[in-house]
Structures are given as C-alpha cells and as structure tokens.
Design a protein around this motif. Structure first.
Motif, PDB file in Angstrom:
ATOM      1  N   ARG A   1       0.823  -1.216   0.000  1.00 22.37           N
ATOM      2  CA  ARG A   1       0.000   0.000   0.000  1.00 22.37           C
ATOM      3  C   ARG A   1       0.859   1.269   0.000  1.00 22.37           C
ATOM      4  NH1 ARG A   1      -2.793   1.439   5.631  1.00 22.37           N
ATOM      5  NH2 ARG A   1      -2.933   3.417   4.525  1.00 22.37           N
TER       6      ARG A   1
ATOM      7  N   PHE B   1       0.511   5.627   1.192  1.00 23.83           N
ATOM      8  CA  PHE B   1      -0.148   6.386   2.252  1.00 23.83           C
ATOM      9  C   PHE B   1      -0.600   7.747   1.753  1.00 23.83           C
ATOM     10  CE2 PHE B   1       2.476   3.238   4.168  1.00 23.83           C
ATOM     11  CZ  PHE B   1       1.716   2.786   5.238  1.00 23.83           C
TER      12      PHE B   1
ATOM     13  N   GLU C   1       4.716   8.810   3.509  1.00 24.77           N
ATOM     14  CA  GLU C   1       5.473   8.130   4.555  1.00 24.77           C
ATOM     15  C   GLU C   1       6.829   7.747   3.982  1.00 24.77           C
ATOM     16  OE1 GLU C   1       4.969   6.641   7.732  1.00 24.77           O
ATOM     17  OE2 GLU C   1       3.166   7.798   8.145  1.00 24.77           O
ATOM     18  N   LEU C   2       7.661   8.771   3.754  1.00 24.69           N
ATOM     19  CA  LEU C   2       8.970   8.500   3.156  1.00 24.69           C
ATOM     20  C   LEU C   2      10.069   8.895   4.130  1.00 24.69           C
ATOM     21  CD1 LEU C   2       8.261   9.905  -0.403  1.00 24.69           C
ATOM     22  CD2 LEU C   2       8.521   7.512   0.215  1.00 24.69           C
TER      23      LEU C   2
ATOM     24  N   ALA D   1       5.947   0.417  -3.160  1.00 23.68           N
ATOM     25  CA  ALA D   1       4.941  -0.647  -3.098  1.00 23.68           C
ATOM     26  C   ALA D   1       5.164  -1.655  -4.224  1.00 23.68           C
ATOM     27  CB  ALA D   1       3.541  -0.051  -3.191  1.00 23.68           C
TER      28      ALA D   1
END
Ligand SMILES: Nc1ncnc2c1ncn2[C@@H]1O[C@H](COP(=O)(O)OP(=O)(O)OP(=O)(O)O)[C@@H](O)[C@H]1O
Ligand SMILES: [Mg+2]
Lengths: 380, 249
Positions: free
Chosen positions: B77, B79, B83-84, B160
């Motif tokens: 998934r 975000f 979210e890195l 992903a």
C-alpha cells in the motif's frame, strides 16, 4: 618569472586534481577505505605526539577515538533509529569493571583476556535487550529518563554487591596478549594505542557496513516512516531491539578498550556517570547525525579542545590567582561544551561536520568564478 | 470500526475481483482511509471480516495476520500523507519495499559478505527497473527531502511495486498532482494492472481520474456503503450525488 611560476602552479594544480580525482574514484568504490586511511593518519598523528614534547597527550587521542566510536554507536540509535539512551556511560563502566573482575580475578578466579572479552560482550547483548525492552513502551524524553534510571540502578547494584570496590587498578601483566607478552601501561603505551586505533577502525567499518545495508535502511524506516516500515514488513520492535543491542555492544567495546588502554577501570561516580552519557550525546549532536567523521569532530571539539588547551589555560589562570579556585569549580570545559552545543544547534543543526560541506561548496563556487573570469580574459 | 464513540466504518461490504481497478470514493471523513487501515491490518479491532483469496484459492481471514506479514501475502500500500524517509535517497526509499526479500542477516551486513553484495546489486537493479518504469530513474540518488511532490508520490508507488504485490492499495495517489501528472499517473496505473497483472484498489477525490480509470467504483459516506457499480452508473446514482452535493451546502 611569474609566468614560469604560474605554469608550475597550473602543472601542480593539474596533478593534484588528477590524484584527488583518482582517490575520489577509489574511495567511492570502496568507501570503507576512508576509515583505514583515517586509522593510518591517527597512527601518524599519534606517533608525532608520542615522540614529541608532551607524549602524555596520546592518552587524550586514544580516549577521543574510543569516545568517537561509542558516539557512532549512539548515533545509530539516535540518528538512525530515532531512539535515545542515557545509559551509555554505565554500560561502558560495566564492561570495564567486568573485564577487570574477570582478568584480574581476585573474586571469581582468573579468565583469559580474550575469553573475558567474549563474556563481557555476550552480557552486553543481554543488557542491550533489557534496555531495548524499555523502548517498546516509551519514546522520547520518557525513554531518556528510563534509560537514565537503568544506569543508576546498575551503579547502585554494583555498589550494593561491592562488585567493583576492589580498587580500580587493572594493570599488572594480567592482560596477556598472544601467549606471554603482557602489556603494561607505562612501557607499552604505544602498542596499546595501536590496539585502540585498530579496534576503533574495525568497529567503525563494521558499523558503516551495517548502516549502509538493508538493516541500516530499516533503522531509518522505523524512525522516519513507521507506518511504511510496518506495511513493508519491517518489525519496529525487532529493529528497536537491534539498535539497542548494537549500540550497547559498541559501548561495551568502548569500555573494554578503555580498561585495556588505561589499565584502570574508572569509578562509576566519577567517570561512568550521567555527565559522560551527556557528553557522548553532545558529541553526537555537535558532530552531526549519521557520520563517523562527525563523531570524531564532535569528540575533538567537546573533549579535545578542553583537554588540550583549557587545562593549561585553567592552570594558568588559577596559578595567577585571578579567579581563584572557584574558577575550577565552575568547570571551564563544561561551560565550553554547553556553549558548543548551543552554537551547533543554532548554526549547524545538522552537525559541525556540515562546516566542511559548506566550505567545499564555497570552494567550488570560488573555483567556478575564477574559471569564469579566466575565460572572459581569454575572450578579450 | 469505531474510534471512541465515532463509527468510522459501518457495516461496509464489497468485493474486489482479480485484475480490476477499483475506486473507493466518498466525501472527506467518509472512512476511506480507515477501510484501508482495516484491510492492511493497521487496525485490528474492527467488527466483521476481511477475506483475501490466497494462491491456492483459500479465503484467508486477514485479521489472523500480523500487520508486518501482510506484504508477504502480496498486499502493498501507499499512504495518503507521504510516509517516506526524507534524509535517504530515492532508491533507498524504494528498497524499503524490498525488506521482505532481504535474505541476508546482520552478520552478513556487518562484514559485507559476497552474498550481501550480490543481493544488494540485484535489489538495486530491480529498484532501478521500477524507477525507470515510473520515469524517475534519473533522480535515484537524490535525497527525497526537497523533491517535488509528484516525484515523492511516485516514490511511494515504487516502494509498493518493488514488493511484487498482487493487490496494490493506493490512498489518494493523484492528490496534489497537476493535470499532466494526473494523466501520466492514470497511464501508469493502467500499465501496473495490465503489464504487472496487479489488482488495484485506490482512494481518490479527483472524479474524472476515478471515472476514467476504474472498472468498479465503491462510494461510501459516514462509513456506510452508498453504491458499488460501474463508473457511469455511480455518476448517475442519486445517493452518491446527494452525498457529494449535500456536503457542499
Ligand atoms: N486514529 C483515529 N482516531 C480517531 N478518529 C479517527 C482516526 N482516524 C480517523 N478518524 C475519524 O474517522 C473518520 C474517518 O476517517 P478517514 O481518515 O477514514 O476518512 P477519509 O475518508 O480517508 O477522509 P479523507 O478524504 O479526508 O482522507 C473521520 O471522522 C476521522 O476523523
Ligand atoms: Mg483518507
């Protein structure tokens, strides 16, 4: 005449840049080499100091190297894992005392030096797991306080069981290397220094490898994008444990190196105390997150400058009776360390190591400007 | 699924067929992200079941699976809020997605065994392939911090993709993208389905994007299902229209 000089200079410049380019290429293909070079440089610097007018300063060099290494371990926790620990100094102390107990052996009998190292390191793994347990329940300032008390508990227990009260001396040829060559601090300080440099270099290379590996990436992921880490199959718990174990083991190696080099353990209340944990933290903050050279620079600033210069200045001022004993109580070095931290956070929040990057960028800009001017002159 | 007294997802049920692109739409706060978090097991205290068909055709109740094991089943998934790792390079961020394929252990990493180097090389190659597919291979050694938003979104998708998923779950992939970037993303997602054979479930507010791309659209509001249907039918659905228009006044 000036033309000749100019020609010679360009010739020189050309060769220097050729060499530096080649060095750069080798270094970028085998980055671990930079630490080997650093180790060699420290051997040379150490030799100059050792054969110079104040050979005692080699102690400071060795301590700075040990602290830089321990700080890098702490950096793995802080800079990569986003975790904090104030129990670094007690862990170092435990390792140092543990070595003394095992090697000198008045209490439990003597153990071979290398076996003692293995025992101490295994114990430090367990200690890392124990501290890591705390991090599963708390973060940030709470974690800092919890680890702080962990350190206190260790010191108290040590006192209660009188484990470490057999005196601090760990010299007497008890530390035996390779058969029967025993090293004494007075006579073999140079050899001991080489052992410190070699060990620090190896540990730093190992840490570098880990930080550049999938494990290092996972450390960054659990601190900076925890959700992504979880979604991608990285267990936050597992890597928190791992970060604590690694940094604890590195701190233990630091303690072992300390006792091996100094052949004294150092007392919990005067050396392995909160102050040292904070100083190590300061080295990380001042030096810059995420690089060994940052740690070395930080250690030089926080420990080196006070040790090399302030002691003398302090002695000088006190001898003159300008401020009297109260000046010593004030702790010039501590004030300096505090000032450096404030300055670093204000001007170099990413660490003093960034000074070099800024300088490099300025130099390149300068060179380009010069090159630009040369071109325009040619056009004329 | 409740948050305190708030019912975020309420008696919602829908099915995704293999090789479909399914859109999940709904006004802000409808509970879309919460659905994703239930599916990927970030939340476990929901009522009901999330079933996933495994390779051997069994229906697996995902609640029994730990959140870190979900990716092994082939569910990856992205975000909504990026979210890195800002202070890591693009390629390092992508390689986070390959964590499950890391077969070397800490000791291998400590001494950089040949095995580690071999594996690092392979993973890097795979990452570069994916970055090329997403047209951001040139930026692979740049730090994520300071990259344009559109690139960051692609890095999330790349991370992903490298996990070799069968089902890809995208939370607002087009949010913050300009017209041109949105078009490119549309082509890319279609390719992800057609070339990689990945089933896609996505949340998106951009209606044109959803209607162009999705085979099936699922509309929800206040956690409740409004309709599951083909895009054209969803557009005409009075309940859906009301949910969107009703929100505006
Ligand atoms: N962790 C949480 N704790 C409490 N309430 C939450 C939490 N996460 C979501 N909510 C609430 O649940 C409801 C659904 O939130 P959710 O994030 O699923 O909406 P969404 O459909 O994704 O909206 P958006 O389009 O804005 O992303 C909202 O009312 C939200 O405030
Ligand atoms: Mg959402």
């Amino acid at each position: 005449m000036t033309k000749k000089l100019k020609k010679a200079l360009t010739f020189f410049d050309h060769h220097v840049s050729c060499i530096s380019r080649r060095v750069h290429r080798v270094l970028s293909s085998i980055p671990q080499l930079q630490f080997v070079l650093f180790g060699l440089a420290m051997v040379i610097v150490g030799y100059i100091v050792y054969t110079g007018s104040s050979p005692g300063n080699i102690n400071v060099l060795a301590i700075i190297m040990i602290y830089s290494m321990v700080a890098l371990g702490l950096n793995l926790l802080l800079g990569y894992g986003g975790l904090i620990s104030l129990s670094t100094a007690p862990v170092m102390g435990l390792a140092a005392h543990g070595m003394r107990i095992l090697v000198v052996g008045e209490q439990f009998g003597q153990v071979n030096y290398f076996l003692a190292i293995v025992i101490v390191l295994v114990l430090s793994v367990f200690m890392g797991l124990l501290i890591g347990l705390l991090s599963l329940k708390m973060e940030g300032i709470y974690l800092a306080i919890a680890t702080l008390f962990f350190g206190y508990i260790i010191a108290e227990l040590a006192g209660a069981f009188e484990l470490f009260s057999y005196g601090q001396s760990a010299r007497m040829g008890a530390i035996t290397f390779f058969g029967d060559t025993s090293l004494s601090w007075i006579h073999d300080i140079w050899t001991l220094y080489l052992i410190v440099v070699a060990t620090v270099t190896l540990v730093v290379i190992g840490l570098y490898n880990i930080l550049k590996s999938p494990t290092g990436r996972a450390f960054m992921a659990i601190s900076r994008s925890q959700h992504a880490a979880l979604a991608m199959g990285i267990s936050v718990r597992r890597y928190r444990f791992l970060a604590f174990v690694i940094s604890t083991v590195v701190a233990a190696i630091g303690g072992i190196l300390y006792v091996t080099f100094r052949q004294r353990t150092g007392a919990f209340d005067s050396r392995w105390n909160l102050e040292l944990s904070l100083i190590l933290l300061a080295i990380v903050v001042v030096g810059g997150l995420k690089s060994f050279f940052g740690m070395f620079l930080g250690a030089m600033i926080i420990i080196g400058i006070p040790e090399f210069y302030f002691e003398r200045i302090e002695a000088f001022i006190i001898n003159r009776g300008w401020f009297g004993e109260s000046f010593r109580m004030l702790g010039f070095s501590d004030v300096f360390a505090g000032l450096m931290i404030v300055l670093a956070i204000l001007f170099y929040p990413r660490g003093a190591i960034m000074i070099f990057y800024t300088l490099k960028a300025k130099l390149i800009a300068l060179k380009q400007r010069k090159a630009g001017r040369d071109v325009s002159i040619d056009v004329e | 699924m409740y948050f305190g007294g708030l019912k975020a997802v309420d008696d919602l049920s829908f099915t995704i067929e293999k090789n479909q692109i399914v859109g999940l739409i709904g006004p802000n706060g409808a509970g879309k992200t919460t659905v994703f978090n239930c599916v990927t097991q970030f939340y476990k205290n929901y009522e009901g079941r999330v079933l996933y068909s495994t390779e051997d055709g069994e229906a697996l109740d995902l609640r029994t699976i730990d959140v870190t094991k979900i990716v092994r089943l082939g569910i990856a998934r992205t975000f909504q809020n990026l979210e890195l790792i800002p202070d890591a390079t693009v390629i390092d961020n992508v390689l986070i997605g390959a964590a499950q394929d890391v077969k070397t252990n800490l000791f291998d990493h400590l001494v950089r065994t040949p095995r580690t180097r071999q594996q690092n090389r392979e993973l890097r190659e795979r990452a570069i392939e994916i970055l090329e597919f997403l047209n951001i291979a040139l930026l692979k050694d740049m730090y994520v911090l300071g990259l344009p938003y559109g690139v960051k979104k692609k890095v999330e998708i790349a991370r992903a993709l490298i996990a070799n998923p069968k089902l890809m779950i995208l939370d607002e992939p087009a949010a913050g993208l300009n017209e041109q970037e949105t078009q490119e993303l549309e082509t890319l997602i279609r390719k992800i389905r057609d070339d990689y054979g990945i089933t896609v479930l996505l949340i998106e507010h951009d209606m044109r994007f959803v209607m162009n791309l999705c085979d099936i659209v699922c509309a929800i509001n206040f956690g409740k299902l409004l309709a599951v249907d083909k895009p054209a039918a969803i557009q005409k659905n009075p309940l859906v229209q009301e949910a969107y228009l009703g929100k505006e006044d």
